[in-house]
Design an enzyme around this catalytic site. Structure first.
Site, mmCIF file in Angstrom:
data_model
loop_
_atom_site.group_PDB
_atom_site.id
_atom_site.type_symbol
_atom_site.label_atom_id
_atom_site.label_comp_id
_atom_site.label_asym_id
_atom_site.label_seq_id
_atom_site.Cartn_x
_atom_site.Cartn_y
_atom_site.Cartn_z
ATOM 1 N N LYS A 50 50.722 -48.070 -17.310
ATOM 2 C CA LYS A 50 49.974 -47.214 -16.387
ATOM 3 C C LYS A 50 50.506 -45.783 -16.556
ATOM 4 O O LYS A 50 51.697 -45.595 -16.812
ATOM 5 C CB LYS A 50 50.229 -47.712 -14.944
ATOM 6 C CG LYS A 50 49.722 -46.807 -13.848
ATOM 7 C CD LYS A 50 48.233 -46.942 -13.669
ATOM 8 C CE LYS A 50 47.671 -45.868 -12.738
ATOM 9 N NZ LYS A 50 46.221 -45.697 -12.905
ATOM 10 N N ASN A 133 48.172 -38.509 -21.473
ATOM 11 C CA ASN A 133 46.893 -38.686 -20.775
ATOM 12 C C ASN A 133 46.432 -37.318 -20.280
ATOM 13 O O ASN A 133 46.799 -36.874 -19.199
ATOM 14 C CB ASN A 133 47.057 -39.677 -19.613
ATOM 15 C CG ASN A 133 45.770 -39.855 -18.824
ATOM 16 O OD1 ASN A 133 44.735 -39.293 -19.179
ATOM 17 N ND2 ASN A 133 45.837 -40.624 -17.751
ATOM 18 N N CYS A 136 42.510 -37.843 -17.520
ATOM 19 C CA CYS A 136 42.249 -38.630 -16.315
ATOM 20 C C CYS A 136 41.225 -37.927 -15.431
ATOM 21 O O CYS A 136 41.449 -36.798 -14.991
ATOM 22 C CB CYS A 136 43.526 -38.869 -15.519
ATOM 23 S SG CYS A 136 43.180 -39.789 -14.004
ATOM 24 N N ASN A 197 38.785 -42.378 -22.659
ATOM 25 C CA ASN A 197 39.086 -42.598 -21.248
ATOM 26 C C ASN A 197 37.740 -42.855 -20.535
ATOM 27 O O ASN A 197 36.703 -42.938 -21.181
ATOM 28 C CB ASN A 197 39.828 -41.385 -20.657
ATOM 29 C CG ASN A 197 40.759 -41.785 -19.520
ATOM 30 O OD1 ASN A 197 40.399 -42.625 -18.690
ATOM 31 N ND2 ASN A 197 41.930 -41.198 -19.469
ATOM 32 N N GLY A 270 40.817 -52.889 -22.003
ATOM 33 C CA GLY A 270 41.035 -52.332 -20.664
ATOM 34 C C GLY A 270 40.464 -53.211 -19.568
ATOM 35 O O GLY A 270 41.051 -54.232 -19.188
ATOM 36 N N THR A 271 39.275 -52.843 -19.084
ATOM 37 C CA THR A 271 38.634 -53.530 -17.961
ATOM 38 C C THR A 271 38.578 -55.050 -18.153
ATOM 39 O O THR A 271 38.692 -55.804 -17.178
ATOM 40 C CB THR A 271 37.210 -52.957 -17.782
ATOM 41 O OG1 THR A 271 37.341 -51.545 -17.539
ATOM 42 C CG2 THR A 271 36.477 -53.574 -16.613
HETATM 43 C C1 LIG Z 1 41.378 -49.454 -12.952
HETATM 44 C C2 LIG Z 1 41.595 -48.549 -14.118
HETATM 45 C C3 LIG Z 1 42.702 -47.706 -14.158
HETATM 46 C C4 LIG Z 1 42.920 -46.863 -15.236
HETATM 47 N N1 LIG Z 1 44.038 -46.070 -15.265
HETATM 48 C C5 LIG Z 1 44.290 -45.315 -16.368
HETATM 49 C C6 LIG Z 1 45.496 -44.575 -16.453
HETATM 50 O O1 LIG Z 1 46.363 -44.614 -15.582
HETATM 51 N N2 LIG Z 1 45.680 -43.821 -17.562
HETATM 52 C C7 LIG Z 1 44.772 -43.761 -18.594
HETATM 53 O O2 LIG Z 1 45.000 -43.071 -19.587
HETATM 54 N N3 LIG Z 1 43.627 -44.482 -18.535
HETATM 55 C C8 LIG Z 1 43.375 -45.252 -17.460
HETATM 56 N N4 LIG Z 1 42.231 -45.994 -17.409
HETATM 57 C C9 LIG Z 1 41.281 -45.925 -18.527
HETATM 58 C C10 LIG Z 1 41.482 -47.071 -19.538
HETATM 59 O O3 LIG Z 1 42.778 -47.017 -20.099
HETATM 60 C C11 LIG Z 1 40.431 -47.007 -20.668
HETATM 61 O O4 LIG Z 1 40.587 -45.816 -21.373
HETATM 62 C C12 LIG Z 1 39.000 -47.069 -20.129
HETATM 63 O O5 LIG Z 1 38.913 -47.916 -19.017
HETATM 64 C C13 LIG Z 1 38.009 -47.552 -21.186
HETATM 65 O O6 LIG Z 1 38.315 -48.846 -21.643
HETATM 66 P P1 LIG Z 1 37.682 -50.191 -20.999
HETATM 67 O O7 LIG Z 1 36.209 -49.967 -20.915
HETATM 68 O O8 LIG Z 1 38.076 -51.292 -21.935
HETATM 69 O O9 LIG Z 1 38.296 -50.352 -19.665
HETATM 70 C C14 LIG Z 1 41.992 -46.848 -16.321
HETATM 71 C C15 LIG Z 1 40.878 -47.685 -16.283
HETATM 72 C C16 LIG Z 1 40.668 -48.546 -15.217
HETATM 73 C C17 LIG Z 1 39.470 -49.446 -15.227
#
Ligand SMILES: Cc1cc2nc3c(=O)[nH]c(=O)nc-3n(C[C@H](O)[C@H](O)[C@H](O)COP(=O)(O)O)c2cc1C
Length: 311
Positions: A50, A133, A136, A197, A270-271
């Protein structure tokens, strides 16, 4: 009988060596201990933590997540214990797993915070790489570093001087040209870029006529954003020389393969971790099978190997 050669899944990102190219995305896997009862953590290519800031952050008002068609919105607001507590309480567990730990960091106010964070992490041998990052969407600021070529270049140049560890710059899809930002990260000395992101989004409860998220707006993730992510990986691959870590809606082997073929050297899940904590390990197995079936001995034979359509 012809002997089958087992495919080699290893990949190098700067000076970071991964046994396999499937990692977990920042913010969707906590600090790994949360997932220890569900999967064999050692089998992951790497873990991205995170995002950590210098000081602890409480994050945004609730609700912080909501479901959307084929995806989710989140506005966590970078809740984290701050760097000192992270090093004290979270890093020892991560170190014990024995795979590369990539620490994601962000600044709340000024780019100098990145410099302080990088200097702290540079001293820790258990940290394999640092992810910046700069993308964000859940901070109070109106503009992200990753939305400005000059700011991206300046930030990466600043922190590059402070560490020899592998530096990964995480980019935002909320831009008009991903390639310009990716080129700036490369020029500044980033070893790799991670994209994408989340996409800025909003969802409304029509009965209450209120936003579904406490922060009103948030970041969209999951399969809904995959075509956007694949396009951006492909665009960046055609312009930059440094490796790309692709993510955005990866849930299974076929969705991961799209990213490799578009040009990603590694992928992040991620998700999908919230729905199927085993997704990343299943993708790893699927990748081995695909490479065997297609007689690909290493990832170079797969990365960026997109062919033109035949009519
Ligand atoms: C609940 C949640 C929290 C996230 N927190 C961060 C974070 O702290 N730092 C970051 O760089 N990306 C964060 N992301 C983005 C993910 O790392 C990723 O880049 C983005 O969700 C796209 O990938 P996905 O569609 O597989 O989730 C977060 C995503 C989600 C869903």
């Amino acid at each position: 009988m012809v002997k089958q050669i087992l495919p080699n899944l290893s990949v190098k990102i700067g000076n970071l060596e991964l046994k396999n190219p499937v990692m977990v995305a920042s913010g969707t896997f906590g600090y790994a201990s949360e997932f220890k009862d569900f999967i064999d953590l050692k089998k992951l290519g790497a873990i991205v933590t995170k995002t950590i800031t210098l000081k602890p952050r409480q994050g945004n008002p609730t609700p912080r997540t909501c479901e959307t068609p084929s995806g989710m919105l989140n506005s966590i607001g970078l809740e984290n214990p701050g760097m000192e507590k992270f090093i004290q309480d979270k890093l020892p567990f991560l170190k014990k797993i024995g795979i590369p730990v990539i620490v994601s960091i962000a600044a709340e106010e000024t780019p100098e915070e990145f410099a302080i964070l990088v200097q702290k992490l540079d001293r820790l041998p258990e940290v394999a790489a640092i992810e910046l990052n700069i993308s964000c969407p859940n901070l109070a600021k109106t503009q992200l570093i990753a939305q400005d070529v000059k700011e991206t270049l300046e930030l990466v140049t600043l922190v590059r001087k402070l560490t020899n560890k592998c530096l990964i710059t995480k980019l935002s899809p909320n831009v008009s040209s991903i390639t310009q930002i990716a080129l700036a990260a490369q020029l500044g000395g980033s070893d790799a870029v991670a994209l994408i992101n989340t996409l800025g989004g909003m969802s409304i409860d029509v009965h209450k006529r209120t936003p579904k998220l406490g922060a009103w707006v948030g970041g969209l993730s999951g399969p809904a954003i995959r075509p956007v992510a694949v396009k951006m990986v492909w665009e960046a691959y055609n312009k930059i020389k440094i490796p790309i870590i692709g993510m955005g809606g990866i849930i299974d082997i076929d969705s991961a393969l799209e990213f490799f073929i578009a040009g990603a050297a590694a992928v992040s899940v991620g998700t999908a971790n919230f729905v199927n904590p085993r997704a990343s390990l299943e993708i790893n197995v699927g990748l081995k099978e695909y490479m065997l079936a297609n007689q690909l001995q290493n990832l170079t034979a797969l990365i960026g190997r997109l062919k033109a359509c035949k009519n």
